[in-house]
Enzyme design. Structure first.
Site, PDB file in Angstrom:
ATOM      1  N   CYS A  88       0.837  -1.191   0.000  1.00  0.00           N
ATOM      2  CA  CYS A  88       0.000   0.000   0.000  1.00  0.00           C
ATOM      3  C   CYS A  88       0.877   1.247   0.000  1.00  0.00           C
ATOM      4  O   CYS A  88       0.659   2.174   0.761  1.00  0.00           O
ATOM      5  CB  CYS A  88      -0.965  -0.007   1.173  1.00  0.00           C
ATOM      6  SG  CYS A  88      -0.194  -0.486   2.721  1.00  0.00           S
ATOM      7  N   GLY A  89       1.884   1.232  -0.851  1.00  0.00           N
ATOM      8  CA  GLY A  89       2.724   2.408  -1.017  1.00  0.00           C
ATOM      9  C   GLY A  89       3.465   2.744   0.268  1.00  0.00           C
ATOM     10  O   GLY A  89       3.956   1.856   0.953  1.00  0.00           O
TER      11      GLY A  89
END
Lengths: 288, 135
Positions: A88-89
């Site tokens: 998720c980045g």
């Protein structure tokens, strides 16, 4: 130069990856919608709680309470809220970085720091590095329950009242919108309730039990609510971050596929050309 | 004007449970059950684990709640409760198992047992079973 077969194999595997990342994006989008609904659903309760607390504070001359007490900061409790999963980045790493910075900041000022980790990612990171972890809550985001927020609050509230900690801060990803999430550091304790503007229509209540007992109860509920909002916000931010990260990944994969298709065609053409020239030269040799 | 109605809202952190006009509401205050009718003076109280009984028309409706705050203003009445469940929606079977589990938990008296919390859990479970059977 890669052979035709190698290129074909890569195209196939990257197509698979793109399918997976795209599926993850869809899942994250669905979870994000639910998470946003959850945030909206808390509003009626939260707003009313704020008004009642405001009314009470405006009625009390000099509010005193263990949770409002300011002390010299010697022991700090940081609550670090991450997710349980990756992909998720920079969602998790941002929280971890900010927590580390805050912790170093307090240590530089001579205070000692304990952590409450929420989410597997922060817990793994900080327990490996020998931080003092009071408690950890992992795998709570799949099925978020209000009770979890109550449990967390119960824990540090007690420590604060017993004067084992002098300050509580929470570090989490704030959900601004589906495309913007920022890491926030918020002070939970000591509480700093805002005294509202005088509400002229308001008449004092009849209290049962006393005003003070109710004030105490409401403060504690307010804290629960703040923690609950943090959990919901972080959850929504995580889904949004994952959605963006997966969208990016899918896009990158598709770009790569396009490029590989060009390479494949070129390789195929070269192969055909080579074959033809071999046949031609073979035929020429026969004739000659 | 035998039974005037007033506005009532029941809110929990997770959702808005009820909003509407009622003629009376009975609630479990920390100092005993009480009942509110239209025209009550402004009043603020804490709620215990117990039963909320609201009356829209002739038939009362029941909810199991687990404590909160109850506010009466001239403009209406609001109950802010941690949890609220309609009696008709309580899964009696599940409530009964939860109660048994809570009792077993307390009886086992493990070292790390948080008695306060275990007792609160038992009270909640007891209340749900009771409210469901009152229906």
């Amino acid at each position: 130069m890669a052979t035709l077969r190698e290129i074909r194999r890569r195209i196939a595997s990257i197509t698979n990856i793109a399918q997976v990342t795209d599926a993850m994006r869809v899942v994250a989008a669905a979870r994000l919608r639910r998470a946003q609904e959850n945030i909206t659903a808390t509003r009626p309760y939260a707003e009313k709680l704020d008004t009642i607390l405001g009314h009470l504070i405006s009625q009390i001359e000099n509010p005193t309470h263990p949770l409002l007490e300011r002390r010299e900061v010697k022991h700090v409790c940081l609550i670090s809220v991450s997710g349980d999963r990756g992909l998720c980045g920079s969602f998790n790493s941002n929280v971890i970085r900010t927590t580390t910075q805050r912790s170093q900041h307090y240590q530089a000022n001579g205070a000692d720091v304990t952590l409450i980790c929420i989410g597997r990612r922060t817990h793994e990171h900080f327990s490996r590095r020998g931080y003092d972890i009071t408690d950890a809550y992992v795998n709570i985001f799949r099925q978020l329950e209000f009770q979890t927020a109550v449990d967390v609050v119960h824990e540090f509230e007690q420590l604060y009242v017993d004067k084992q900690i002098d300050r509580v801060e929470v570090i989490y990803n704030n959900f601004k919108s589906a495309i913007l999430q920022t890491v926030l550091v918020e002070q939970l304790l000591p509480l700093e309730p805002e005294v509202p503007e005088g509400d002229e229509l308001f008449l004092d209540y009849v209290y049962e039990p006393g005003q003070e007992a109710l004030f105490e109860m409401l403060l504690s509920k307010d804290l629960n609510m703040q923690m609950w909002k943090v959990l919901l916000d972080s959850n929504a931010a995580e889904q949004a971050a994952r959605m963006a990260a997966m969208e990016n990944a899918t896009q990158k994969a598709n770009e790569l596929i396009d490029e590989l298709i060009l390479q494949r065609n070129r390789a195929r053409q070269t192969q055909i050309t080579t074959e033809i020239s071999e046949i031609v030269s073979g035929a020429a040799a026969l004739e000659g | 004007m035998l039974s005037r109605s007033f506005h009532l809202e029941i809110r929990t952190p997770e959702k808005l449970i009820y909003e509407g006009e009622v003629t009376s509401v009975r609630a479990p205050g920390v100092e005993g059950n009480f009942e509110i009718l239209a025209g009550h003076i402004p009043f603020l109280t804490a709620l215990e684990v117990g039963e909320l009984r609201i009356r829209e028309g002739d038939t009362p409706q029941l909810l199991a709640t687990s404590g909160g705050v109850f506010e009466v203003l001239r403009t209406g009445v609001t109950a802010l409760v941690e949890t609220a469940e309609w009696a008709s929606e309580i899964d009696v079977q599940r409530a009964a198992t939860a109660l048994e589990r809570a009792q077993a938990h307390l009886a086992a008296n493990a070292l790390d047992l948080n008695v306060q919390r275990a007792e609160a859990a038992r009270a909640r479970a007891q209340n749900r079973v009771k409210v469901a059977s009152n229906l």
